[in-house]
Design an enzyme around this catalytic site. Structure first.
Site, PDB file in Angstrom:
ATOM      1  N   ASP A 180       0.863  -1.181   0.000  1.00  0.00           N
ATOM      2  CA  ASP A 180       0.000   0.000   0.000  1.00  0.00           C
ATOM      3  C   ASP A 180       0.899   1.231   0.000  1.00  0.00           C
ATOM      4  OD1 ASP A 180      -1.878   2.022   0.503  1.00  0.00           O
ATOM      5  OD2 ASP A 180      -2.986   0.830   1.978  1.00  0.00           O
ATOM      6  N   ASP A 196      -3.460   7.266  -3.394  1.00  0.00           N
ATOM      7  CA  ASP A 196      -3.328   6.241  -2.349  1.00  0.00           C
ATOM      8  C   ASP A 196      -3.832   4.938  -2.962  1.00  0.00           C
ATOM      9  OD1 ASP A 196      -3.529   4.662  -0.075  1.00  0.00           O
ATOM     10  OD2 ASP A 196      -5.005   5.935   0.941  1.00  0.00           O
ATOM     11  N   HIS A 240     -11.827   6.236   2.464  1.00  0.00           N
ATOM     12  CA  HIS A 240     -11.843   7.574   3.067  1.00  0.00           C
ATOM     13  C   HIS A 240     -11.764   8.660   2.017  1.00  0.00           C
ATOM     14  CE1 HIS A 240      -7.396   7.488   2.401  1.00  0.00           C
ATOM     15  NE2 HIS A 240      -7.606   6.190   2.560  1.00  0.00           N
ATOM     16  N   HIS A 256      -6.821  11.301   5.599  1.00  0.00           N
ATOM     17  CA  HIS A 256      -8.103  10.738   6.041  1.00  0.00           C
ATOM     18  C   HIS A 256      -9.004  11.892   6.452  1.00  0.00           C
ATOM     19  CE1 HIS A 256      -5.498   7.138   6.418  1.00  0.00           C
ATOM     20  NE2 HIS A 256      -6.579   6.539   5.956  1.00  0.00           N
ATOM     21  N   GLU A 312     -11.061   1.067  -0.547  1.00  0.00           N
ATOM     22  CA  GLU A 312     -10.063   0.038  -0.240  1.00  0.00           C
ATOM     23  C   GLU A 312     -10.644  -1.113   0.559  1.00  0.00           C
ATOM     24  OE1 GLU A 312      -6.950   1.223   2.517  1.00  0.00           O
ATOM     25  OE2 GLU A 312      -7.863   3.192   2.712  1.00  0.00           O
ATOM     26  N   GLU A 356      -6.910  -1.241  -3.452  1.00  0.00           N
ATOM     27  CA  GLU A 356      -7.307   0.165  -3.269  1.00  0.00           C
ATOM     28  C   GLU A 356      -6.993   1.011  -4.500  1.00  0.00           C
ATOM     29  OE1 GLU A 356      -5.084   2.274  -0.198  1.00  0.00           O
ATOM     30  OE2 GLU A 356      -6.702   3.752  -0.007  1.00  0.00           O
TER      31      GLU A 356
HETATM   32 MN    MN Z   1      -3.705   2.957   1.184  1.00  0.00          MN
HETATM   33 MN    MN Z   2      -6.329   4.592   1.943  1.00  0.00          MN
END
Ligand code: MN
Ligand code: MN
Length: 296
Positions: free
Chosen positions: A86, A97, A158, A166, A191, A280
């Site tokens: 990630d 992200d 998020h 976030h 995600e 994600e």
């Molecule tokens: Mn992530």
């Molecule tokens: Mn994330």
């Protein structure tokens, strides 16, 4: 809505993060050090003109998230490991992200790995302006349960705002009955995490990831200089000692943790030690649909 310049930064950060994710996943092989993968992924992001939105997380098996290798970490991948990579890139605060999962040398968890990808991709087909959080969560859960797995219910997608990873909305992986909607102009990370365990994570040991929480007087001059470096390099984003180009970073991180200037994240571990997979993407919600920004 983002203007052209902002959107272009978001897309660049997304593309760099997407390529870094693929690079990281391609390196995951038996005997390879987690450290080397994390360094390569972060090196790629920096070489391509972006900053790190957070350290490259490499979480294995029942660890769902929030492990990054420490300085000189000797840990290597082993046959049968289910590995989540990630990573996040940022350009002037605009973030991509993104995460993926691979299995080392075996195919015992192929269906589990595939199902978090299917859940994410199914959401990608309809996410857009006016879509409720309930509809997204319900979709993720039904895809996973249909294949005999469960979503990790206390890990969410998020909203992302500039310099705020976030922010605002949490995107559930089950039907939380929220009529709140995703809206045009938002940046949202989706995600879903799937597991064959309890469907819940708990805090485990520290995972080497920290963030700045408050300023305090630091008697140690070098640690104070390190804090200035960290604020310049990582802004408000989470970071780790390994990613710091500063002497004795690991020691300074410990000092700042002790003073309450930094706060550490715990590894997130599946409650029944179930195996966890995650996929994600970050999306930009335009006037009607969701654009994936984190394709390579
Ligand atoms: Mn992530
Ligand atoms: Mn994330």
């Amino acid at each position: 809505m983002l203007n052209e310049d902002q959107l272009s930064k978001l897309r660049t950060a997304g593309k760099v993060a997407g390529a870094a994710r693929e690079l990281g996943l391609s390196m995951v092989k038996e005997g390879v050090k987690l450290y080397d993968v994390a360094q390569e992924v972060e090196g790629y992001i920096r070489e391509h003109g972006c900053g790190l939105a957070f350290p490259c997380n490499i979480s294995i098996n029942e660890v769902a998230a929030h492990y990054t290798p420490c300085c000189g970490d000797p840990k290597v991948f082993e046959i049968g490991d289910v590995v989540k990579v990630d990573c996040g890139a940022e350009l002037d605060g605009y973030v991509g992200d993104t995460a993926g999962t691979v299995e080392v040398g075996t195919a015992a968890y192929r269906d589990l790995i595939e199902i978090s990808k299917t859940a994410r991709n199914t959401v990608a087909e309809f996410i857009g302006d006016g879509v409720t959080l309930s509809a997204i969560g319900k979709t993720v859960e039904s895809v996973m349960r249909g294949a005999g797995f469960v979503p990790v219910s206390n890990l969410c997608g998020h909203q992302i705002e500039p310099y705020n990873l976030h922010a605002g909305l949490s995107v559930p992986s089950y039907d939380n009955e929220s009529k709140e909607t995703v809206k045009a102009g938002m940046v949202v990370a989706v995600e879903p995490f799937a597991t064959n365990g309890a469907g819940e994570v708990r805090n485990g040991r520290p995972g080497n990831i920290v963030r700045f929480v408050r300023d305090r007087k630091i008697p140690d001059q070098k640690a104070a200089e390190f804090l200035d470096y960290v604020k310049g390099e990582f802004k408000t984003f989470p970071f780790c000692a390994r990613s710091c180009d500063f002497p004795d970073a690991e020691r300074h991180v410990k000092t700042l943790l002790r003073h309450g200037v930094l706060s550490g994240y715990a590894q997130l571990v599946e409650a029944k030690k179930g195996i966890v997979s995650q996929h994600e993407y970050t999306f930009y919600i335009d006037s009607h649909r969701g654009e994936v920004t984190t394709l390579p």
